[in-house]
Enzyme design. Structure first.
Site, mmCIF file in Angstrom:
data_model
loop_
_atom_site.group_PDB
_atom_site.id
_atom_site.type_symbol
_atom_site.label_atom_id
_atom_site.label_comp_id
_atom_site.label_asym_id
_atom_site.label_seq_id
_atom_site.Cartn_x
_atom_site.Cartn_y
_atom_site.Cartn_z
ATOM 1 N N ASP A 143 -6.483 -0.669 -16.705
ATOM 2 C CA ASP A 143 -6.733 -0.028 -15.406
ATOM 3 C C ASP A 143 -5.911 1.244 -15.234
ATOM 4 O O ASP A 143 -6.082 1.956 -14.229
ATOM 5 C CB ASP A 143 -6.445 -0.996 -14.253
ATOM 6 C CG ASP A 143 -5.025 -1.535 -14.265
ATOM 7 O OD1 ASP A 143 -4.693 -2.248 -15.219
ATOM 8 O OD2 ASP A 143 -4.253 -1.243 -13.336
ATOM 9 N N ASP A 188 -1.290 7.660 -13.855
ATOM 10 C CA ASP A 188 -0.485 6.558 -13.313
ATOM 11 C C ASP A 188 0.918 6.533 -13.916
ATOM 12 O O ASP A 188 1.296 5.617 -14.645
ATOM 13 C CB ASP A 188 -1.183 5.213 -13.527
ATOM 14 C CG ASP A 188 -2.398 5.059 -12.641
ATOM 15 O OD1 ASP A 188 -2.592 5.913 -11.764
ATOM 16 O OD2 ASP A 188 -3.158 4.091 -12.814
ATOM 17 N N GLY A 228 0.782 -1.224 0.000
ATOM 18 C CA GLY A 228 0.000 0.000 0.000
ATOM 19 C C GLY A 228 0.816 1.278 0.000
ATOM 20 O O GLY A 228 0.247 2.376 0.040
#
Length: 491
Positions: free
Chosen positions: A259, A269, A129
């Site tokens: 994605d 991204d 994460g």
């Protein structure tokens, strides 16, 4: 005990939060607060991005803001969440993905504000994460650099760092990027619900995007009176324009998974990206991409493939395969038109029937001698201004090949009814791009707690067409070691 919530202040009033995505309901996300980042510090900050939120010049001095944007303190009015999506990665169906290290705080001033690297979520899979300082600096700088180049992109407000260890190939330190976009919805959001046969959720999400970002597609549908097909075509066209900008400026995304594709046609991204140094159409900037799926010259084709995946996901809404196929056909002409337009502008010429051939021969010439892409265009701009083309000729090993090209180029200039002024070419061909070695230098310094390199690079990249004589070294040829920099999906 939780820290008290802080407020982001405008000139006179607190930032007002809207949180439209949150109102879609928990089928689309998991409510989740960011995980604290110990002892954070400022690494980089963009006043240009801050202005989008109406923040004062001294916004970084707001009480509690450093803590809030590092995930340590809640912000009043936000409703943090991690969204769920799925997608294709390297051409293969990857199933459920989702925000594995990003938390959407909410929406203010028409901008969604997201913390990337803010800790574990239900969608982290095998990850921790976190984001590392290295990749966070790269994303921060490139987001702002791409905006200054006129490329559709998400934005980056700031980077905060911490000495908290994060294990990648080696032990690195953690960081959080605060990034902005009108929406972070991806192709993969629609693939997720379509793959699960969740027609209600698919329609809810599509209606949300159309109503908030493409309202004309409903009020004035142009494909068979079908709002969803019309919307798909609009997404196709925005994506084609975005990729045309990439190819014109020499930008390699590196990981064009579905994605990672924005439903608004924004570059997003930033991972293993690169700007071309020596011109090589087959350049692969992502060390992980061993098959070259996302090589520079494959980007238009991959974007089209990703749009086909999106169209397949939307077919239950469109309910007419012929209309979906018609929407997809908009990619090639839209891409060609905008790419030709951008490349003609770089050449300083109006677009005519035979300029496509000149563009092709120009790129072939650059490829033959692996000429530096950015330096060629900048020198050509100066040459048009001074009428001295020797500095351009000096870039080529094969002088005769350049002379042949130069003769053809001169003929185009002489025959063109509309020729761009030379000084305008300098406003279209940047002097500075975020080369990997420049980013690496700023990263190396930042890892020693020296953030002046990040600040200097941001200042230059925010005005990439200016001369900046004090930073002339940033516009030169990359050093030999730059070609050995390897960028992968690891971040």
């Amino acid at each position: 005990m939780n820290a008290p919530a802080t407020s982001l202040q405008l000139v006179k009033t607190p930032l007002v939060w809207n949180n439209r995505f949150h109102r879609l309901g928990e089928r689309f996300f998991t409510p989740l607060a960011p995980q604290p980042l110990p002892k954070p510090y400022w690494v980089g900050k963009s006043q240009s991005a801050a202005a989008l939120l109406g923040l004062n010049d001294g916004w970084t001095d707001l009480p509690g803001l450093l803590q809030a944007l590092s995930g340590n303190q809640p912000i009043s009015g936000t409703q943090p969440l991690a969204s769920v999506y799925s997608g294709h990665q390297f051409g293969n169906w990857a199933g459920q993905l989702g925000d594995g290290r990003a938390i959407l705080l909410g929406e203010a001033q028409g901008w969604e504000i997201q913390l990337k690297g803010s800790g574990l979520t239900p969608y982290s899979r095998m990850g921790d994460g976190r984001a590392v300082l290295r990749s966070s600096i790269r994303e921060f700088l490139c987001s702002e650099a791409m905006h200054a180049l006129g490329v559709p992109t998400t934005r980056a407000l700031c980077v905060t760092g911490s000495d908290a260890p994060v294990l990648r190939e080696t032990l690195e330190t953690a960081a959080v990027v605060t990034r902005l976009a009108p929406s972070f919805i991806r192709f993969g959001h629609f693939e997720h619900f379509a793959s699960r046969g969740q027609a209600t959720e698919l329609k809810t999400l599509a209606d949300f995007v159309i109503d908030n970002f493409y309202p004309a597609c409903r009020s004035q549908p142009t494909l068979g009176d079908n709002a969803y097909a019309t919307w798909l075509q609009a997404v196709v066209e925005r994506t084609a324009v975005m990729v045309a900008h990439w190819q014109a400026v020499g930008f390699c995304h590196g990981v064009m998974n579905t994605d990672n594709m924005s439903i608004l046609g924004l570059t997003m991204d930033y991972g293993p990206f690169a700007f071309l140094d020596a011109f090589d159409p087959g350049h692969i900037c992502n060390h992980t991409d061993r098959g070259g799926r996302y090589a520079f010259d494959q980007q238009p084709q991959v974007a089209n493939w990703n749009l086909f995946a999106l169209a397949s996901a939307l077919l239950p809404l469109i309910q007419d395969q012929a209309l979906a196929e018609q929407a997809l056909k908009a990619f090639d002409p839209t891409y060609a038109q905008h790419y030709q337009q951008l490349m003609c502008a770089k050449l300083g010429l109006a677009q005519t029937a035979d300029t496509a051939s000149l563009i092709k021969s120009t790129l072939a010439l650059l490829r033959q001698d692996r000429v530096d892409y950015t330096i060629f265009w900048r020198r050509l701009s100066h040459a048009r201004l001074s009428q001295n083309f020797e500095p351009v000729r000096d870039l080529f090993i094969s002088r005769s090949a350049f002379d042949d090209w130069m003769l053809r180029y001169s003929e185009h200039i002489a025959q063109s009814a509309q020729v761009l002024e030379a000084d305008l070419m300098l406003k279209l061909n940047p002097k500075f791009v975020l080369r990997n070695y420049l980013a690496q230098g700023a990263i190396d310094a930042a890892q020693r707690k020296d953030f002046t390199g990040v600040s200097s690079l941001l200042n230059v990249l925010s005005c990439p067409y200016d001369e900046h004589p004090e930073f002339e070294q940033m516009a030169g040829f990359p050093p030999d070691w730059a070609s050995h920099i390897e960028i992968s999906c690891s971040s």
